[in-house]
Structures are given as structure tokens and as C-alpha cells.
Design an enzyme around this catalytic site. Structure first.
Site, PDB file in Angstrom:
ATOM      1  N   ASP A   1       4.898   3.601   8.312  1.00 57.77           N
ATOM      2  CA  ASP A   1       4.225   2.814   9.343  1.00 57.77           C
ATOM      3  C   ASP A   1       5.146   2.651  10.545  1.00 57.77           C
ATOM      4  O   ASP A   1       6.342   2.358  10.401  1.00 57.77           O
ATOM      5  CB  ASP A   1       3.819   1.455   8.785  1.00 57.77           C
ATOM      6  CG  ASP A   1       2.706   1.570   7.750  1.00 57.77           C
ATOM      7  OD1 ASP A   1       2.277   2.703   7.471  1.00 57.77           O
ATOM      8  OD2 ASP A   1       2.286   0.523   7.233  1.00 57.77           O
TER       9      ASP A   1
ATOM     10  N   ASP B   1       0.819  -1.219   0.000  1.00 57.10           N
ATOM     11  CA  ASP B   1       0.000   0.000   0.000  1.00 57.10           C
ATOM     12  C   ASP B   1       0.847   1.260   0.000  1.00 57.10           C
ATOM     13  O   ASP B   1       0.308   2.368  -0.052  1.00 57.10           O
ATOM     14  CB  ASP B   1      -0.980   0.004   1.182  1.00 57.10           C
ATOM     15  CG  ASP B   1      -0.295  -0.112   2.542  1.00 57.10           C
ATOM     16  OD1 ASP B   1       0.742  -0.785   2.634  1.00 57.10           O
ATOM     17  OD2 ASP B   1      -0.824   0.457   3.526  1.00 57.10           O
TER      18      ASP B   1
ATOM     19  N   HIS C   1      -3.349   7.598   7.106  1.00 54.77           N
ATOM     20  CA  HIS C   1      -3.229   6.140   7.089  1.00 54.77           C
ATOM     21  C   HIS C   1      -4.268   5.508   8.023  1.00 54.77           C
ATOM     22  O   HIS C   1      -3.947   4.771   8.939  1.00 54.77           O
ATOM     23  CB  HIS C   1      -1.795   5.748   7.496  1.00 54.77           C
ATOM     24  CG  HIS C   1      -1.429   4.318   7.216  1.00 54.77           C
ATOM     25  ND1 HIS C   1      -1.640   3.314   8.133  1.00 54.77           N
ATOM     26  CD2 HIS C   1      -0.851   3.728   6.138  1.00 54.77           C
ATOM     27  CE1 HIS C   1      -1.201   2.170   7.640  1.00 54.77           C
ATOM     28  NE2 HIS C   1      -0.717   2.397   6.421  1.00 54.77           N
TER      29      HIS C   1
ATOM     30  N   HIS D   1       8.328  -1.341  12.698  1.00 54.01           N
ATOM     31  CA  HIS D   1       7.178  -1.921  12.004  1.00 54.01           C
ATOM     32  C   HIS D   1       7.503  -3.377  11.693  1.00 54.01           C
ATOM     33  O   HIS D   1       8.590  -3.867  12.008  1.00 54.01           O
ATOM     34  CB  HIS D   1       6.888  -1.117  10.730  1.00 54.01           C
ATOM     35  CG  HIS D   1       5.594  -1.463  10.061  1.00 54.01           C
ATOM     36  ND1 HIS D   1       4.404  -1.564  10.735  1.00 54.01           N
ATOM     37  CD2 HIS D   1       5.301  -1.746   8.755  1.00 54.01           C
ATOM     38  CE1 HIS D   1       3.438  -1.863   9.891  1.00 54.01           C
ATOM     39  NE2 HIS D   1       3.964  -1.992   8.687  1.00 54.01           N
TER      40      HIS D   1
END
Length: 378
Positions: free
Chosen positions: A242, A86, A306, A171
Site C-alpha cells: 500500500d 488484509d 488491490h 502509508h
């Protein structure tokens, strides 16, 4: 001045209202971009030279760009935070479209090494051809550098510089944040002092402003430093990939005008996900966790993005349907300064502090962040 356009604000998968992650950052110089009143030549230049940087490129990013005024010919660099789809599946298609649109100028790509492997595979299997040089900068190699060299410089002009530094995050895969620092400098001629010293307007004034020492017709030596002040504007934003540990950004956000950070869900949902499956942690941040960090660091401006597809786009704290009010209130429980929740095509202007450096006592203007509307007019 940095102008942000959110091209995708959804986590993991697109929704009807949100595409997956991508953020465009235009690097504007108010002294040449037509922001101020200027000549026709300056205004024409503003249309032809608006360099920008793309942070992440989720699938469909190039389609989102069609609803904006951004040009792939003006794209200066692409930065990919990590290899999850993504955040990067849109990259090959965007590069192919740039090629088909006639781009020939080199393009900087700052990304994990695995992105180079991805592009090599796609080039081999689909005959992707790029008629421009792709200057690949591996994040792993930048982070391995010692001292103050672990950043990438992009020179937009002699008076317009962009520095991109990288911070490792936490992450499920290696993820990173990009610190974007824009420095704009210009020389301001002290005409009052020149007149007071009996130096009439002439071509010598222009030479002094350009940093040259000159000699007048009556053999007086004039030093540029005595008649020119330097104005410096620095604008800094930090855009995180992230990340479940915002504290890793403690050094990066010092003197930052804005932090852009993921807030995939509320703290309650995050804890429920972790409790339901102790062996699997998605390793994302809640809005509350980001708000706690921002409050502790005394950050004046944060934009959250997000968002999980479970949250509908409306803001209604009384609704039983999960929506953006849940995210907003989760952050506002702890964070008390300027908070925005990003929506696709939202645009923000970030103006860094302006410092006047001279022989006199310096002055400084405060930075500011302003929401300026949607890039999409249709």
C-alpha cells in the site's frame, strides 16, 4: 522467467469474486524446467522443483492455493509488505498447513518485526508447531544496512539466483515494496570454433563448458574462456505494498520489466474521500496517480491490483455501477503502454532480457510480459 499468479486482488475486505491481497511468483529456469524440449529426467525435475515466492498473505490465501498447482513444499520465501490485516492475516494458517502437509525444509520470511510478534503470540496461544526452521528477516534491519547490502539473496542453484531488495513506501503504517531480481546464467559451448580448431567432440568439450581448462592428447592447452560464451537472463519486477506516493519507487523501477502496484480507486473517488474527511487520509493511490508515475518513468508494463470493493468485476464504461472500466480509464487517461487490471487467479509470464556475453560483440533480446490465462480450471 517469473510466472505470476494473483491469489487475491481486493483491498481491505474480500468480495464474492476477489480475495484479499496475495501474489505468487514462480521462479522458472527454462533450461531445467521443461519449458524447452529436454530429457525425461529434466521433465521430471520440472514437476519437483518449481520454487516460488509469496508476496503478502491475506486471510484465505491457503484456500486460494488449492485452486492452483502451487505446492507449499516448493515455497522458498514469504514477503510481507506491511502489517495491515488484509496483507498478513492468512500467514499463521498457511504456515500451519505447511507443517501439517509434512514440510521440513527451512523457509525464509521477510517482514516487519511486528509480524514476528504476531507469530509468537499465535504460537503461544494456539500451540502452533512448525517442524521447519523459519528464517525471519526483519525489514527494519535490512533497510538499516548501508550500501549494496540491503537486499536478501536466495540461491536456487549455482546458475539460478534470486535477489530481493526493499524500498520504503508511504502509508498509514510502515509499508514496503519488494524488488525481485532473478538471474539465470548458463555456459554455451562454441562447437563451431572447436571443430574449426580441429578439436573433435570428446569428454574435453564437457569440461570446457564447465569452465575447466584442458589439455588435448597432442598437448595443446585449451582455455575454457576461448570456447565458452555466457548467456545471462535477468528478470526484474517490483511489487509494491500500500502506497500513496509512487514516486518513491523511482530508483527501484529502473530496468524493471514490470511494476505491480495498488490502485484502490479512481482519482475522483480518492479526492472525494480526502475532501469528506480532511483529518483522515487512507493513503492509497488512484489508478491515475500510478499511471502518471509509470508514464513519467517510461515503464512499459504495469499491473494494477488491490481494488476497492466498491468496484464490480465487469468492465463497462456506460454502466452507472462502479466497475473496472472506471479504474482502467483512470489509468489510460495518462498511461499509454501495456496495462492490465489483475483478477484473482490471473497468470502472467515475465521474461527478462537475455544478454550474450562473449569475446565477440554481445547481443541482447528484449524483455516481455504476457498474460497466459487463469490458474483456476474449475
Amino acid at each position: 522467467m517469473l510466472k505470476l499468479t494473483f491469489l487475491g486482488t481486493s483491498a481491505g475486505v474480500p468480495t464474492k469474486q476477489r480475495n484479499v491481497t496475495a501474489l505468487a511468483i514462480e521462479c522458472l529456469n527454462p533450461h531445467t524446467s521443461g519449458v524447452q524440449q529436454g530429457s525425461r529426467q529434466q521433465n521430471n525435475q520440472s514437476k519437483k522443483s518449481r520454487p516460488w515466492v509469496l508476496i503478502d498473505c491475506g486471510e484465505g490465501t491457503q484456500q486460494q492455493l488449492l485452486h492452483t498447482k502451487l505446492s507449499l513444499h516448493q515455497l522458498a520465501a514469504i514477503c510481507i509488505t506491511h502489517v495491515h490485516g488484509d496483507h498478513c492475516y492468512g500467514l499463521p494458517g498457511l504456515l500451519a498447513s505447511a507443517a501439517m502437509s509434512g514440510r521440513r525444509e527451512p523457509l525464509t520470511l521477510i517482514a516487519p518485526k511486528a509480524i514476528a510478534t504476531l507469530l509468537d503470540a499465535i504460537t503461544l496461544t494456539t500451540e502452533l508447531y512448525l517442524p521447519f526452521a523459519l528464517n525471519f528477516v526483519a525489514i527494519e534491519e535490512v533497510l538499516a544496512e548501508q550500501g549494496d547490502t540491503n537486499k536478501v539473496n536466495i540461491s536456487l542453484s549455482d546458475q539460478h539466483q534470486l535477489d530481493i531488495d526493499i524500498t520504503r513506501l508511504s502509508h498509514r503504517v510502515a509499508s514496503n515494496a519488494f524488488g525481485i531480481t532473478q538471474t539465470i546464467s548458463r555456459r554455451l559451448l562454441n562447437t563451431d570454433k572447436l571443430v574449426a580448431d580441429g578439436i573433435p567432440a570428446s569428454a574435453l568439450w564437457g569440461k570446457l563448458q564447465q569452465g575447466e581448462d584442458v589439455t588435448t592428447e597432442d598437448n595443446r592447452q585449451l582455455h575454457s574462456v576461448d570456447y565458452v560464451d555466457e548467456e545471462i537472463q535477468r528478470t526484474r519486477i517490483v511489487v509494491a505494498g500500500d502506497n500513496d506516493t509512487p514516486n518513491l519507487l523511482s530508483e527501484a523501477v529502473i530496468n524493471a520489466d514490470l511494476l505491480v502496484h495498488e490502485a484502490t480507486y479512481t482519482h475522483e473517488v480518492m479526492m472525494a474521500i480526502q475532501a469528506r474527511n480532511p483529518d483522515y487520509d487512507p493513503m492509497h493511490s488512484s489508478a491515475y496517480v500510478v499511471g502518471t508515475f509509470a508514464q513519467k518513468m517510461n515503464l512499459k508494463n504495469i499491473i494494477l491490483t488491490h481494488f476497492s470493493a466498491r468496484y464490480q468485476g465487469f468492465d463497462n464504461p456506460n454502466s452507472k455501477t462502479p466497475n473496472m472500466a472506471n479504474i482502467r480509464l483512470d489509468a489510460e487517461n495518462i498511461y499509454k503502454d501495456n496495462l492490465w487490471l489483475a483478477v484473482d487467479f490471473d497468470q502472467y509470464m515475465v521474461d527478462g532480457a537475455v544478454e550474450l556475453v562473449s569475446n565477440q560483440e554481445g547481443s541482447q533480446e528484449e524483455s516481455r510480459v504476457q498474460y497466459i490465462g487463469s490458474a483456476r480450471s474449475d
